[in-house]
Design a protein around this motif. Structure first.
Motif, PDB file in Angstrom:
ATOM      1  N   THR A  26       4.437  -4.747  16.354  1.00  0.00           N
ATOM      2  CA  THR A  26       3.116  -4.607  16.588  1.00  0.00           C
ATOM      3  C   THR A  26       2.836  -4.301  18.227  1.00  0.00           C
ATOM      4  O   THR A  26       2.313  -3.523  18.726  1.00  0.00           O
ATOM      5  CB  THR A  26       2.369  -5.669  16.472  1.00  0.00           C
TER       6      THR A  26
ATOM      7  N   TYR B 249       3.868   0.848   2.209  1.00  0.00           N
ATOM      8  CA  TYR B 249       3.955  -0.077   3.451  1.00  0.00           C
ATOM      9  C   TYR B 249       3.802  -1.356   2.980  1.00  0.00           C
ATOM     10  O   TYR B 249       2.588  -1.609   1.994  1.00  0.00           O
ATOM     11  CB  TYR B 249       2.483   0.433   4.328  1.00  0.00           C
TER      12      TYR B 249
ATOM     13  N   TRP C 250       0.903  -1.353   0.011  1.00  0.00           N
ATOM     14  CA  TRP C 250      -0.217  -0.033   0.058  1.00  0.00           C
ATOM     15  C   TRP C 250       0.811   1.225   0.078  1.00  0.00           C
ATOM     16  O   TRP C 250       1.947   1.180   0.562  1.00  0.00           O
ATOM     17  CB  TRP C 250      -0.904   0.097   1.398  1.00  0.00           C
TER      18      TRP C 250
ATOM     19  N   LYS D   9      -3.209   0.588  -3.629  1.00  0.00           N
ATOM     20  CA  LYS D   9      -2.974  -0.861  -3.145  1.00  0.00           C
ATOM     21  C   LYS D   9      -2.487  -1.575  -4.314  1.00  0.00           C
ATOM     22  O   LYS D   9      -3.101  -1.149  -5.633  1.00  0.00           O
ATOM     23  CB  LYS D   9      -4.296  -1.141  -2.677  1.00  0.00           C
TER      24      LYS D   9
ATOM     25  N   THR E  83       7.475  -1.870   7.374  1.00  0.00           N
ATOM     26  CA  THR E  83       6.399  -3.008   7.592  1.00  0.00           C
ATOM     27  C   THR E  83       6.523  -3.059   9.121  1.00  0.00           C
ATOM     28  O   THR E  83       7.197  -2.478   9.717  1.00  0.00           O
ATOM     29  CB  THR E  83       6.472  -4.312   6.758  1.00  0.00           C
ATOM     30  N   CYS E  84       5.470  -4.018   9.551  1.00  0.00           N
ATOM     31  CA  CYS E  84       5.157  -4.137  11.021  1.00  0.00           C
ATOM     32  C   CYS E  84       5.315  -5.571  11.290  1.00  0.00           C
ATOM     33  O   CYS E  84       4.517  -6.453  10.566  1.00  0.00           O
ATOM     34  CB  CYS E  84       4.097  -3.378  11.517  1.00  0.00           C
TER      35      CYS E  84
ATOM     36  N   VAL F 276       1.900  -4.700   3.677  1.00  0.00           N
ATOM     37  CA  VAL F 276       0.935  -5.367   4.614  1.00  0.00           C
ATOM     38  C   VAL F 276       1.571  -6.569   5.219  1.00  0.00           C
ATOM     39  O   VAL F 276       1.753  -7.614   4.185  1.00  0.00           O
ATOM     40  CB  VAL F 276      -0.357  -5.384   3.901  1.00  0.00           C
TER      41      VAL F 276
ATOM     42  N   CYS G 198      -2.343  -4.028  10.506  1.00  0.00           N
ATOM     43  CA  CYS G 198      -2.527  -3.536   9.393  1.00  0.00           C
ATOM     44  C   CYS G 198      -3.927  -2.488   9.262  1.00  0.00           C
ATOM     45  O   CYS G 198      -3.685  -1.648   8.302  1.00  0.00           O
ATOM     46  CB  CYS G 198      -2.556  -4.744   8.123  1.00  0.00           C
ATOM     47  N   SER G 199      -4.756  -2.916   9.826  1.00  0.00           N
ATOM     48  CA  SER G 199      -5.990  -1.976   9.755  1.00  0.00           C
ATOM     49  C   SER G 199      -5.635  -0.708  10.440  1.00  0.00           C
ATOM     50  O   SER G 199      -6.013   0.395   9.869  1.00  0.00           O
ATOM     51  CB  SER G 199      -7.142  -2.429  10.639  1.00  0.00           C
TER      52      SER G 199
ATOM     53  N   CYS H 269      -0.917  -7.980  11.728  1.00  0.00           N
ATOM     54  CA  CYS H 269       0.210  -7.163  12.283  1.00  0.00           C
ATOM     55  C   CYS H 269      -0.308  -5.883  12.360  1.00  0.00           C
ATOM     56  O   CYS H 269       0.302  -4.906  11.690  1.00  0.00           O
ATOM     57  CB  CYS H 269       1.298  -7.560  11.688  1.00  0.00           C
TER      58      CYS H 269
ATOM     59  N   GLY I 135      -3.050   1.280   7.823  1.00  0.00           N
ATOM     60  CA  GLY I 135      -3.876   1.781   6.768  1.00  0.00           C
ATOM     61  C   GLY I 135      -4.711   2.821   6.948  1.00  0.00           C
ATOM     62  O   GLY I 135      -4.624   3.739   6.067  1.00  0.00           O
TER      63      GLY I 135
ATOM     64  N   HIS J  73      -9.430  -2.303   4.406  1.00  0.00           N
ATOM     65  CA  HIS J  73      -9.189  -3.315   3.306  1.00  0.00           C
ATOM     66  C   HIS J  73     -10.383  -3.272   2.450  1.00  0.00           C
ATOM     67  O   HIS J  73      -9.970  -3.837   1.236  1.00  0.00           O
ATOM     68  CB  HIS J  73      -9.243  -4.681   4.292  1.00  0.00           C
TER      69      HIS J  73
END
Length: 272
Positions: A180, A16, A7, A53, A76-77, A18, A24-25, A22, A28, A45
């Protein structure tokens, strides 16, 4: 191959990759807000505009140009593998999805039949043996990842290193990988390093969790779900995740990482 699962803000301020389960909501929504000064109304999403995306055809050109040109900050996470696979079970297998149905249609009936999993239902207040069912689900997850049967592995329980590596292999480079478990600290480190059209005050951001409230609550400490066999399976599936992202394999109840992510090591080991 391109950059699946990637994304990017429309302002091209940040990219990012996804990793499911982790945060992601939340990530985003923060990206969306940093461009538009408002959160997306609904699950991020489901958004079809306002955020680039890779799954949207019109977004692929801009993402590829920015990532391959090394023009944008990329991050990223990650999350403790014990907590992540447990969360996948409670959300995707035992829980009811946003549309009011079970995840992936016939998947749960298939698991009940082939692996003897029980998941309960909203009618019986999700009354089932969580530990026994989770351990059987773990066998199924291992079978999908190791032998790709009875189905291909699902993105929610396939290894984080697999998701993260596609970005590197196809020409991207991460500036930041955070945890996270230290979300605010990690997300703030990203925001401190980029210029966004709208300033984000993390303390004022609501909690976004699309999986909350439609399934059973975890009834036991994390370690209760993982006996010797379960931990053996977890190591088989997520060995790279524990090693690269510095999580504690020996103590399932310690969700915190043991050290910081070494970005050079991640790029060297996942870029092959």
């Amino acid at each position: 191959m391109g950059f699946p699962g990637t994304w990017m803000t429309e302002s091209e301020s940040v990219v990012y990759r996804v990793v499911p389960k982790c945060a992601c909501s939340s990530i985003g929504q923060i990206m969306f807000y940093s461009d538009h000064g408002r959160f997306f109304d609904g699950d991020i999403h489901d958004s079809k505009e306002g955020l680039h995306k890779w799954s949207q055809d019109y977004s692929q050109g801009p993402i590829e140009r920015v990532v391959k040109g090394g023009k944008a900050y990329s991050f990223t996470c990650v999350r403790n593998p014990y907590g992540r696979i447990l969360s996948s079970f409670f959300d995707k297998i035992a829980g009811i999805q946003r549309n009011g149905r079970r995840y992936r249609g016939n998947l749960v009936p298939q698991l009940i039949q082939k692996y003897g999993i029980e998941v309960g239902s909203p009618e019986d207040n999700f009354d089932f043996d969580q530990v026994k069912s989770f351990r059987r689900f773990l066998l199924f997850a291992r079978d999908t990842i190791r032998w790709r049967r009875p189905m291909e592995p699902d993105i929610h329980w396939s290894a984080m290193s697999g998701h993260i590596s596609t970005f590197i292999v196809n020409g991207g480079r991460y500036n930041n990988i955070f945890f996270t478990e230290k979300f605010n600290e990690g997300m703030q480190s990203v925001l401190d390093d980029i210029e966004t059209p709208v300033k984000v005050d993390l303390a004022a951001v609501p909690k976004f969790n699309e999986s909350e409230g439609h399934g059973p609550k975890r009834a036991h400490p994390i370690s209760d779900y993982f006996d010797d066999l379960s931990r053996h399976l977890v190591w088989e599936i997520y060995k790279k995740d524990f090693q690269l992202f510095k999580y504690d394999f020996d103590n399932p109840d310690n969700k915190m990482p043991l050290g910081e992510v070494d970005l050079d090591e991640v790029h060297a080991k996942l870029g092959q």
